[in-house]
Design an enzyme around this catalytic site. Structure first.
Site, PDB file in Angstrom:
ATOM      1  N   HIS A   1       6.729  21.787  -3.027  1.00  0.00           N
ATOM      2  CA  HIS A   1       5.739  21.197  -3.950  1.00  0.00           C
ATOM      3  C   HIS A   1       4.801  22.328  -4.375  1.00  0.00           C
ATOM      4  O   HIS A   1       4.015  22.817  -3.562  1.00  0.00           O
ATOM      5  CB  HIS A   1       4.996  20.095  -3.187  1.00  0.00           C
ATOM      6  CG  HIS A   1       3.930  19.400  -3.955  1.00  0.00           C
ATOM      7  ND1 HIS A   1       4.112  18.176  -4.535  1.00  0.00           N
ATOM      8  CD2 HIS A   1       2.651  19.754  -4.237  1.00  0.00           C
ATOM      9  CE1 HIS A   1       2.999  17.788  -5.141  1.00  0.00           C
ATOM     10  NE2 HIS A   1       2.091  18.733  -4.975  1.00  0.00           N
TER      11      HIS A   1
ATOM     12  N   HIS B   1       1.993  24.230  -6.949  1.00  0.00           N
ATOM     13  CA  HIS B   1       0.963  24.155  -7.988  1.00  0.00           C
ATOM     14  C   HIS B   1       0.864  25.511  -8.679  1.00  0.00           C
ATOM     15  O   HIS B   1       1.097  26.544  -8.075  1.00  0.00           O
ATOM     16  CB  HIS B   1      -0.390  23.751  -7.388  1.00  0.00           C
ATOM     17  CG  HIS B   1      -0.484  22.279  -7.140  1.00  0.00           C
ATOM     18  ND1 HIS B   1      -1.115  21.422  -8.009  1.00  0.00           N
ATOM     19  CD2 HIS B   1       0.024  21.509  -6.146  1.00  0.00           C
ATOM     20  CE1 HIS B   1      -1.012  20.178  -7.546  1.00  0.00           C
ATOM     21  NE2 HIS B   1      -0.332  20.201  -6.422  1.00  0.00           N
TER      22      HIS B   1
ATOM     23  N   CYS C   1      -5.697  18.158  -6.838  1.00  0.00           N
ATOM     24  CA  CYS C   1      -6.092  17.381  -5.667  1.00  0.00           C
ATOM     25  C   CYS C   1      -7.596  17.178  -5.738  1.00  0.00           C
ATOM     26  O   CYS C   1      -8.345  18.138  -5.923  1.00  0.00           O
ATOM     27  CB  CYS C   1      -5.731  18.128  -4.380  1.00  0.00           C
ATOM     28  SG  CYS C   1      -6.397  17.339  -2.897  1.00  0.00           S
TER      29      CYS C   1
ATOM     30  N   ASN D   1       0.527  20.832 -11.160  1.00  0.00           N
ATOM     31  CA  ASN D   1       1.835  21.138 -10.580  1.00  0.00           C
ATOM     32  C   ASN D   1       2.609  22.005 -11.572  1.00  0.00           C
ATOM     33  O   ASN D   1       2.279  22.057 -12.758  1.00  0.00           O
ATOM     34  CB  ASN D   1       2.633  19.846 -10.389  1.00  0.00           C
ATOM     35  CG  ASN D   1       2.097  18.989  -9.277  1.00  0.00           C
ATOM     36  OD1 ASN D   1       1.068  18.353  -9.421  1.00  0.00           O
ATOM     37  ND2 ASN D   1       2.786  18.981  -8.163  1.00  0.00           N
TER      38      ASN D   1
HETATM   39 ZN    ZN Z   1       0.089  18.439  -5.322  1.00  0.00          ZN
END
Ligand code: ZN
Length: 300
Positions: free
Chosen positions: A203, A205, A236, A245
């Site tokens: 994941h 960013h 976030c 992202n």
């Molecule tokens: Zn995230």
């Protein structure tokens, strides 16, 4: 498909928007994303509605999804209550996530790391009792804005912890965008070896503009699962200076150029990003949607 994309725009993306997206609009986005070839989609997080108002409809939304066979619809949960809500809302796949950083853990989940680990055990247990699969996530795995560098051995310990608890998948999040390609490649090789045949999801960013460089490094390490968000949405609420992202369409374009298959229609994803741009009244962080639907230039 040899690379699997999990769309995070509905959760990681929408949670940061000041414009409230209605449940109806979210349902339409889910249908259209799946129609564009998305096979995994995180649709909501089960957090307190006061803390993240955009996710206040998580329960209703999940109950109303027109689920298609073979598609994974998941929700993010940070505590036992979240797991209960996810199960009651009819999800069979939950992302249970704890932070590698003690400070971020206290801000995001109001738990110290050891409290978070103890809670994680109970969360996985409850999910499994209800035949719900668990993606075991580690946030801030590559750095924390409060604590700085996160030690590799600490992250590997957390991966082992998650595997010992019996999670079906491992997910590492560069929540802050601090990862660099070399360190990421080295760490992911070790994580993949630990996880053996279990999927390992990354994941990323793009906060420091290294998102796609990190995708390339991860591919070299053998990672084949990535979280992305259409338009490059995301952030976030509990991380200073968090941004989006890696964009779904940008990432998929890179993958297709390198002859990986994703099954995703870039044009359809770009059209969604373009529409959202109009709705919000400002440009999104992704790049490719700005090029894709033009008739006077070629994108190959
Ligand atoms: Zn995230």
């Amino acid at each position: 498909m040899n690379v699997i994309i999990e769309e995070q725009g509905l959760r990681d993306g929408f949670q940061t928007l000041s414009t409230i997206i209605s449940t109806e609009q979210k349902l339409a986005y889910i249908d259209r994303l799946v129609n564009a070839g998305i096979q995994r989609i995180q649709v909501a997080s089960f957090v307190h509605p006061r803390l993240v108002p955009q996710m206040a409809d998580a329960d209703e939304l999940c109950k109303r999804i027109n689920k298609k066979e073979g598609i994974i619809y998941s929700g993010l949960v940070l505590n036992l209550k979240g797991v209960e809500r996810g199960i009651n809302a009819g999800l069979d796949h939950l992302a249970c996530s704890i932070s590698a950083s003690d400070t971020h853990s206290q801000k995001n989940a109001r738990k110290t790391l050891s409290e978070a680990k103890a809670a994680f055990k109970e969360m996985v247990k409850l999910a499994h009792q209800n035949n719900v699969k668990v993606r075991g996530g580690i946030q801030c795995a590559f750095g924390c804005r409060y604590e700085g560098k996160i030690q590799v051995l600490h992250v590997l310990d957390m991966v082992k912890h998650h595997l010992d608890e019996g999670v079906e998948e491992i997910a590492l999040a560069d929540s802050t965008g601090m990862a660099n390609p070399q360190a990421l490649q080295d760490l992911m090789q070790e994580v993949l070896a630990l996880a053996e045949d279990k999927p390992v999801i990354l994941h990323l960013h793009n906060t420091e503009n290294k998102g796609l460089a990190n995708v390339y490094a991860a591919l070299l390490a053998g990672v084949r699962y990535f979280d992305t968000a259409f338009g490059g949405l995301g952030g976030c609420p509990f991380i200073k200076s968090a941004t989006g992202n890696i964009a779904t369409e940008d990432t998929v374009h890179l993958l297709h150029q390198m002859e990986y298959e994703t099954g995703i229609d870039i044009g359809k994803i770009s059209a969604l990003s373009k529409e959202l741009e109009s709705l919000l009244g400002h440009e999104l962080q992704g790049q490719l949607y700005k090029l894709w639907n033009k008739t006077d230039i070629k994108v190959v």
